[in-house]
Design a protein around this motif. Structure first.
Motif, PDB file in Angstrom:
ATOM      1  N   GLU A 151      59.571  39.430 -13.366  1.00 21.96           N
ATOM      2  CA  GLU A 151      60.876  39.486 -14.023  1.00 21.96           C
ATOM      3  C   GLU A 151      60.853  38.708 -15.332  1.00 21.96           C
ATOM      4  N   LYS A 152      60.137  37.586 -15.345  1.00 22.68           N
ATOM      5  CA  LYS A 152      60.008  36.820 -16.579  1.00 22.68           C
ATOM      6  C   LYS A 152      59.204  37.606 -17.614  1.00 22.68           C
ATOM      7  N   LEU A 153      58.068  38.167 -17.219  1.00 20.45           N
ATOM      8  CA  LEU A 153      57.204  38.888 -18.154  1.00 20.45           C
ATOM      9  C   LEU A 153      57.882  40.139 -18.704  1.00 20.45           C
ATOM     10  N   LEU A 154      58.731  40.763 -17.885  1.00 16.49           N
ATOM     11  CA  LEU A 154      59.432  41.986 -18.304  1.00 16.49           C
ATOM     12  C   LEU A 154      60.721  41.675 -19.067  1.00 16.49           C
ATOM     13  N   GLY A 155      61.096  40.409 -19.109  1.00 14.51           N
ATOM     14  CA  GLY A 155      62.313  40.033 -19.824  1.00 14.51           C
ATOM     15  C   GLY A 155      63.586  40.474 -19.128  1.00 14.51           C
ATOM     16  N   ILE A 156      63.550  40.537 -17.791  1.00 10.30           N
ATOM     17  CA  ILE A 156      64.751  40.908 -17.032  1.00 10.30           C
ATOM     18  C   ILE A 156      65.865  39.914 -17.356  1.00 10.30           C
ATOM     19  N   ASN A 157      67.043  40.433 -17.662  1.00  8.09           N
ATOM     20  CA  ASN A 157      68.120  39.590 -18.164  1.00  8.09           C
ATOM     21  C   ASN A 157      68.675  38.630 -17.118  1.00  8.09           C
ATOM     22  N   ASN A 158      68.885  39.119 -15.899  1.00  6.71           N
ATOM     23  CA  ASN A 158      69.458  38.294 -14.842  1.00  6.71           C
ATOM     24  C   ASN A 158      68.381  38.002 -13.799  1.00  6.71           C
ATOM     25  N   ARG A 159      67.990  36.739 -13.692  1.00 12.54           N
ATOM     26  CA  ARG A 159      66.907  36.381 -12.778  1.00 12.54           C
ATOM     27  C   ARG A 159      67.070  34.936 -12.307  1.00 12.54           C
ATOM     28  N   GLU A 160      66.275  34.563 -11.307  1.00 16.01           N
ATOM     29  CA  GLU A 160      66.335  33.215 -10.768  1.00 16.01           C
ATOM     30  C   GLU A 160      64.976  32.829 -10.209  1.00 16.01           C
TER      31      GLU A 160
END
Length: 225
Positions: free
Chosen positions: A56-65
């Motif tokens: 999720e970080k590498l893909l730039g997902i907007n909402n993550r934890e």
């Protein structure tokens, strides 16, 4: 949950010396600093079998934890469980104390105490470990120097000597050796603030060489391994 702005830049040693020199006149050093200088941070990050947090970080997902355990200056008597969230470009962190004994249980996968606790963050982690199958993934070590500027609740940090434990999760072993990941020429400058960034701070952190980055210490440590 309070969300804050967060900006990051890769800077070099010359940038660091110039910015920190200016900050000393307008901000105060973080209370965790050893002898008024820096302090050591060790974190243990959680992820699942498909590396959800990493991807999720590498893909730039907007909402993550992501969840992590953390202590400072090799002091395992005070450990915190933290959840860091990102939402529409803003960041938030919630944390709570966890004893060394319960930390050991958590690392070993004995997690029933989480659901039996009255601490909401423990309960949430229990649910995520059961439903998303997250578990301790890797150790991240680094050295931090931090400054606080009260107007705007601004926190400016310099992170260096970022090291990975590769696949090790021996979090409470302060003698555990970790491996350098980032080129030592670079330092991570992070600036966190509430509603606005005071102009005096914006001017203070200006350099000719800095580059905006979405750098993640967890991601670089995982990718290194």
């Amino acid at each position: 949950m309070v969300f804050r702005h967060e900006i990051k830049h890769l800077i070099n040693e010359a940038d660091y010396l110039a910015i920190s020199k200016r900050l000393k006149f307008i901000a105060h050093v973080d209370k965790n600093a050893r002898e008024g200088k820096d302090y050591k941070i060790r974190s243990l990050y959680f992820d699942n079998y498909s590396d959800k947090a990493l991807n999720e970080k590498l893909l730039g997902i907007n909402n993550r934890e992501k969840f992590r355990l953390r202590y400072y200056n090799d002091d395992t008597s005070f450990i915190r469980l933290e959840k860091k969230s990102k939402y529409n470009g803003l960041c938030s962190k919630v944390s709570t104390f966890i004893s060394k004994e319960k930390c050991n249980l958590l690392i070993e996968g004995e997690i029933d105490f989480l659901k039996e606790s009255t601490e909401p963050l423990f309960n949430e982690l229990y649910v995520k470990m059961k439903t998303q199958l997250i578990k301790p993934k890797t150790i991240v070590d680094y050295v931090r120097q931090a400054y606080i500027y009260e107007p705007g609740n601004v926190r400016i940090t310099f992170d260096k000597s970022i090291k990975t434990g590769l696949f090790a999760v021996d979090f409470l072993n302060t003698e555990k050796l970790t491996v350098e990941t980032l080129d030592k020429r670079y330092i991570i400058l992070e600036v966190k603030y509430d509603a606005f960034l005071p102009q005096i701070i914006a001017d203070c952190i200006q350099t000719n060489e800095r580059r905006a980055t979405a750098f993640s210490k967890y991601a670089v440590c995982r990718m290194y391994g």
